[in-house]
Design a protein around this motif. Structure first.
Motif, PDB file in Angstrom:
ATOM      1  N   UNK A 124      70.082 -58.303  -0.149  1.00  0.00           N
ATOM      2  CA  UNK A 124      70.171 -57.445   1.030  1.00  0.00           C
ATOM      3  C   UNK A 124      69.760 -58.273   2.238  1.00  0.00           C
ATOM      4  N   UNK A 125      70.711 -58.534   3.107  1.00  0.00           N
ATOM      5  CA  UNK A 125      70.467 -59.296   4.340  1.00  0.00           C
ATOM      6  C   UNK A 125      69.746 -60.617   4.046  1.00  0.00           C
ATOM      7  N   UNK A 126      70.278 -61.341   3.066  1.00  0.00           N
ATOM      8  CA  UNK A 126      69.759 -62.647   2.640  1.00  0.00           C
ATOM      9  C   UNK A 126      68.360 -62.577   2.031  1.00  0.00           C
ATOM     10  N   UNK A 127      67.980 -61.411   1.540  1.00  0.00           N
ATOM     11  CA  UNK A 127      66.714 -61.265   0.816  1.00  0.00           C
ATOM     12  C   UNK A 127      67.026 -60.665  -0.542  1.00  0.00           C
ATOM     13  N   UNK A 128      66.327 -61.109  -1.545  1.00  0.00           N
ATOM     14  CA  UNK A 128      66.506 -60.574  -2.892  1.00  0.00           C
ATOM     15  C   UNK A 128      65.468 -59.473  -3.090  1.00  0.00           C
ATOM     16  N   UNK A 129      65.938 -58.263  -3.405  1.00  0.00           N
ATOM     17  CA  UNK A 129      65.020 -57.136  -3.582  1.00  0.00           C
ATOM     18  C   UNK A 129      65.298 -56.407  -4.891  1.00  0.00           C
ATOM     19  N   UNK A 130      64.261 -55.764  -5.407  1.00  0.00           N
ATOM     20  CA  UNK A 130      64.402 -54.944  -6.612  1.00  0.00           C
ATOM     21  C   UNK A 130      65.085 -53.633  -6.270  1.00  0.00           C
ATOM     22  N   UNK A 131      65.869 -53.141  -7.232  1.00  0.00           N
ATOM     23  CA  UNK A 131      66.581 -51.877  -7.081  1.00  0.00           C
ATOM     24  C   UNK A 131      66.107 -50.939  -8.194  1.00  0.00           C
TER      25      UNK A 131
END
Length: 165
Positions: A66-73
């Motif tokens: 998300x917007x060049x950031x890796x996030x948990x879903x």
């Protein structure tokens, strides 16, 4: 260009209309809201853009960019022990929340829009909802024929369910 009938104020004023919330369906039976101050964005993502990770709790769907950031879903209904999402979905409705510096993607059934509520419209969830939900709520709001759960973004992001340590 037409000018709007109600122009936006140019400087902050005391808000007597209440705080802003994003409104969504967790599942067929359960509607909820989350404070806009914790909401970064609401997006629709193809299921393929979430990369599943092994050995994670069932409610963690995986990672996404998300917007060049890796996030948990996270499958939010499953995390809250509600009827969880259909695994045949082609896309996810994701609400990106930020608590301090932590980002998390919350997958919900349907995003309904925004609403405003005054603090005194929010009442205690105790006795109104299942006790297993109470740690994740800051209250509930009765609206027309339904009760809206007022989710606590901090409690969700910091939940021990999401920790694998």
């Amino acid at each position: 260009m037409n000018s709007p009938k109600n122009p936006l104020p140019t400087k902050p004023t005391t808000n007597n209309l209440g705080d802003g919330y994003i409104k969504f369906q967790l599942n067929q039976q359960t509607a909820a809201i989350l404070a806009m101050r914790h909401t970064q964005e609401a997006i629709i993502m193809p299921v393929e853009s979430v990369t599943s990770m092994p050995n994670m709790p069932a409610c963690i769907l995986g990672l996404m960019n998300w917007r060049s950031r890796i996030i948990w879903v996270v499958d939010l209904p499953r995390m809250l022990n509600l009827e969880f999402l259909d695994n045949r979905l082609r896309q996810y409705n994701v609400i990106i929340v930020r608590v301090e510096s932590m980002l998390l993607g919350l997958v919900v059934q349907e995003i309904k829009g925004t609403a405003k509520f005054l603090a005194d419209e929010i009442c205690s969830p105790i006795g109104q909802v299942a006790s297993s939900l109470v740690p994740y709520l800051s209250g509930c709001v009765g609206q027309q024929q339904e009760i809206l759960l007022v989710l606590d973004a901090q409690a969700i992001v910091h939940s021990s369910i999401l920790r694998s340590d």
